[in-house]
Design a protein around this motif. Structure first.
Motif, PDB file in Angstrom:
ATOM      1  N   GLU A 147       0.869  -0.944  -0.176  1.00 59.55           N
ATOM      2  CA  GLU A 147      -0.275   0.106   0.066  1.00 59.55           C
ATOM      3  C   GLU A 147       1.018   1.154  -0.246  1.00 59.55           C
ATOM      4  OE1 GLU A 147      -3.709   1.909   2.316  1.00 59.55           O
ATOM      5  OE2 GLU A 147      -2.963   0.488   3.345  1.00 59.55           O
ATOM      6  N   VAL A 148       0.772   1.928  -0.545  1.00 61.96           N
ATOM      7  CA  VAL A 148       1.246   3.110  -0.991  1.00 61.96           C
ATOM      8  C   VAL A 148       0.822   4.374   0.374  1.00 61.96           C
ATOM      9  CG1 VAL A 148       1.738   5.363  -2.637  1.00 61.96           C
ATOM     10  CG2 VAL A 148       1.968   2.913  -2.648  1.00 61.96           C
ATOM     11  N   ASN A 149       1.236   5.467   1.103  1.00 66.72           N
ATOM     12  CA  ASN A 149       0.864   6.348   1.921  1.00 66.72           C
ATOM     13  C   ASN A 149      -0.201   7.174   1.809  1.00 66.72           C
ATOM     14  OD1 ASN A 149       1.814   4.556   4.240  1.00 66.72           O
ATOM     15  ND2 ASN A 149       3.850   6.107   3.818  1.00 66.72           N
ATOM     16  N   GLN A 150      -1.856   7.693   1.969  1.00 66.27           N
ATOM     17  CA  GLN A 150      -2.547   8.336   1.423  1.00 66.27           C
ATOM     18  C   GLN A 150      -2.105   8.450   0.003  1.00 66.27           C
ATOM     19  OE1 GLN A 150      -0.696  11.631   2.672  1.00 66.27           O
ATOM     20  NE2 GLN A 150      -0.797  11.108   4.922  1.00 66.27           N
ATOM     21  N   ARG A 151      -2.561   7.719  -0.539  1.00 60.92           N
ATOM     22  CA  ARG A 151      -3.053   7.136  -1.643  1.00 60.92           C
ATOM     23  C   ARG A 151      -2.307   8.342  -2.551  1.00 60.92           C
ATOM     24  NH1 ARG A 151      -9.289   5.526  -2.702  1.00 60.92           N
ATOM     25  NH2 ARG A 151      -9.035   3.713  -2.273  1.00 60.92           N
ATOM     26  N   ALA A 152      -0.485   8.366  -2.608  1.00 65.54           N
ATOM     27  CA  ALA A 152      -0.182   9.096  -3.112  1.00 65.54           C
ATOM     28  C   ALA A 152       1.016   8.945  -2.750  1.00 65.54           C
ATOM     29  CB  ALA A 152      -0.138  10.697  -2.589  1.00 65.54           C
ATOM     30  N   TRP A 153       1.639   8.355  -4.051  1.00 68.50           N
ATOM     31  CA  TRP A 153       2.891   8.018  -4.064  1.00 68.50           C
ATOM     32  C   TRP A 153       4.205   9.162  -4.118  1.00 68.50           C
ATOM     33  CZ3 TRP A 153       5.448   3.690  -8.395  1.00 68.50           C
ATOM     34  CH2 TRP A 153       6.171   3.149  -7.542  1.00 68.50           C
ATOM     35  N   LYS A 154       4.905   8.729  -3.174  1.00 65.58           N
ATOM     36  CA  LYS A 154       5.728  10.508  -3.013  1.00 65.58           C
ATOM     37  C   LYS A 154       7.234  10.035  -3.811  1.00 65.58           C
ATOM     38  CE  LYS A 154       4.132  11.859   0.772  1.00 65.58           C
ATOM     39  NZ  LYS A 154       4.581  12.807   2.734  1.00 65.58           N
ATOM     40  N   THR A 155       8.194  10.875  -4.385  1.00 62.19           N
ATOM     41  CA  THR A 155       9.113  10.288  -5.235  1.00 62.19           C
ATOM     42  C   THR A 155      10.455   9.706  -3.619  1.00 62.19           C
ATOM     43  OG1 THR A 155      10.002  12.277  -4.875  1.00 62.19           O
ATOM     44  CG2 THR A 155       9.187  11.676  -6.843  1.00 62.19           C
ATOM     45  N   THR A 156       9.904   9.923  -2.407  1.00 67.17           N
ATOM     46  CA  THR A 156      10.963   9.340  -1.513  1.00 67.17           C
ATOM     47  C   THR A 156      10.743   8.356  -0.778  1.00 67.17           C
ATOM     48  OG1 THR A 156       9.664  10.795  -0.039  1.00 67.17           O
ATOM     49  CG2 THR A 156      11.696  12.139  -1.750  1.00 67.17           C
ATOM     50  N   ASP A 157       9.283   7.712  -1.360  1.00 66.53           N
ATOM     51  CA  ASP A 157       9.067   6.903  -1.152  1.00 66.53           C
ATOM     52  C   ASP A 157       9.513   5.205  -1.707  1.00 66.53           C
ATOM     53  OD1 ASP A 157       7.365   7.616   0.871  1.00 66.53           O
ATOM     54  OD2 ASP A 157       5.358   7.671  -0.264  1.00 66.53           O
ATOM     55  N   LYS A 158      10.141   4.556  -1.042  1.00 64.19           N
ATOM     56  CA  LYS A 158      11.431   3.274  -2.082  1.00 64.19           C
ATOM     57  C   LYS A 158      10.338   2.643  -1.147  1.00 64.19           C
ATOM     58  CE  LYS A 158      15.017   5.561  -2.274  1.00 64.19           C
ATOM     59  NZ  LYS A 158      16.420   5.477  -1.586  1.00 64.19           N
ATOM     60  N   LEU A 159       9.891   1.603  -2.021  1.00 65.54           N
ATOM     61  CA  LEU A 159       9.326   0.227  -1.579  1.00 65.54           C
ATOM     62  C   LEU A 159       9.926  -1.058  -1.977  1.00 65.54           C
ATOM     63  CD1 LEU A 159       5.929   0.832  -3.292  1.00 65.54           C
ATOM     64  CD2 LEU A 159       6.085   1.172  -1.398  1.00 65.54           C
ATOM     65  N   TYR A 160       9.767  -2.177  -1.123  1.00 62.35           N
ATOM     66  CA  TYR A 160      10.866  -3.237  -1.379  1.00 62.35           C
ATOM     67  C   TYR A 160      10.246  -4.016  -1.374  1.00 62.35           C
ATOM     68  CZ  TYR A 160      14.680   0.234  -0.277  1.00 62.35           C
ATOM     69  OH  TYR A 160      15.178   1.743  -0.163  1.00 62.35           O
ATOM     70  N   TYR A 161      11.294  -4.975  -1.692  1.00 63.93           N
ATOM     71  CA  TYR A 161      10.625  -6.482  -2.330  1.00 63.93           C
ATOM     72  C   TYR A 161      11.277  -7.515  -2.011  1.00 63.93           C
ATOM     73  CZ  TYR A 161       6.337  -3.939  -4.162  1.00 63.93           C
ATOM     74  OH  TYR A 161       6.154  -2.483  -3.737  1.00 63.93           O
ATOM     75  N   GLU A 162      11.060  -8.794  -0.864  1.00 62.44           N
ATOM     76  CA  GLU A 162      12.783  -9.681  -1.046  1.00 62.44           C
ATOM     77  C   GLU A 162      12.035 -10.702  -1.458  1.00 62.44           C
ATOM     78  OE1 GLU A 162      14.346 -11.665   2.303  1.00 62.44           O
ATOM     79  OE2 GLU A 162      15.499  -9.611   2.861  1.00 62.44           O
ATOM     80  N   VAL A 163      12.470 -11.450  -2.697  1.00 58.12           N
ATOM     81  CA  VAL A 163      12.403 -12.531  -3.391  1.00 58.12           C
ATOM     82  C   VAL A 163      13.657 -13.983  -2.980  1.00 58.12           C
ATOM     83  CG1 VAL A 163      12.077 -14.081  -5.418  1.00 58.12           C
ATOM     84  CG2 VAL A 163      11.478 -11.065  -5.045  1.00 58.12           C
ATOM     85  N   ASP A 164      12.860 -14.316  -2.966  1.00 59.93           N
ATOM     86  CA  ASP A 164      13.905 -15.865  -2.329  1.00 59.93           C
ATOM     87  C   ASP A 164      13.980 -16.433  -4.105  1.00 59.93           C
ATOM     88  OD1 ASP A 164      15.474 -17.783  -1.064  1.00 59.93           O
ATOM     89  OD2 ASP A 164      13.607 -18.861  -0.670  1.00 59.93           O
ATOM     90  N   ILE A 165      15.070 -16.675  -4.538  1.00 64.10           N
ATOM     91  CA  ILE A 165      14.860 -17.329  -5.730  1.00 64.10           C
ATOM     92  C   ILE A 165      15.641 -19.000  -5.646  1.00 64.10           C
ATOM     93  CG2 ILE A 165      16.567 -17.801  -8.206  1.00 64.10           C
ATOM     94  CD1 ILE A 165      14.403 -15.419  -7.929  1.00 64.10           C
ATOM     95  N   THR A 166      14.707 -19.910  -5.889  1.00 63.21           N
ATOM     96  CA  THR A 166      15.339 -20.899  -5.414  1.00 63.21           C
ATOM     97  C   THR A 166      16.485 -22.399  -7.109  1.00 63.21           C
ATOM     98  OG1 THR A 166      13.445 -22.027  -5.634  1.00 63.21           O
ATOM     99  CG2 THR A 166      14.215 -21.592  -3.777  1.00 63.21           C
TER     100      THR A 166
END
Length: 136
Positions: free
Chosen positions: A28-47
């Motif tokens: 979810e992006v805060n307050q339905r507004a994506w700021k340029t300073t907001d970084k979203l991280y996703y950790e994926v386990d590759i097997t």
């Protein structure tokens, strides 16, 4: 009758699953507004380092999104009609951004997503996600 319905539900459940999906998470992006300073991280386990993968970005937007397009992710058609699945005010889109990806090593990979428009705050974006699946 109950056993026949149960069997039917199990068949539908298993037919709906996509065994190719390795990772799929929306944040979810805060307050339905994506700021340029907001970084979203996703950790994926590759097997699996043998198979090829394809990568997509999921974007959920409201109709308050101010633009009909961006450089790569067109959220609306030129006539202003919204793309994506959804009802009335919210739309879900998936944009394939890379195919035939190979990972040389097993382990955890961290993906970072951020918006890079000229607006410091991109209104109308609710959720942003990462989707990774095996290449067919």
């Amino acid at each position: 009758i109950i056993s026949k319905i149960s069997i039917l539900l199990v068949v539908i459940l298993f037919s709906a699953c996509n065994n190719n999906v390795v990772y799929d998470e929306n944040k979810e992006v805060n307050q339905r507004a994506w700021k340029t300073t907001d970084k979203l991280y996703y950790e994926v386990d590759i097997t699996d380092t043998i198979k090829s993968y394809k990568l997509a970005i999921n974007i959920r937007n409201t109709i308050e999104y101010p633009y009909s397009d961006t450089i790569e992710c067109y959220l609306a058609y030129p006539d202003g009609t919204w793309k994506g699945k959804g009802n009335s005010k919210i739309r879900d889109n998936r944009f394939w951004i890379a195919k035939n990806i190979k990972f040389e090593q097993k382990g955890k990979y961290t993906f970072e997503l951020r918006q890079a428009t000229i607006d410091s705050t991109l209104k109308g974006i609710c959720d942003v996600g990462l989707h990774l699946e095996y290449q067919d």
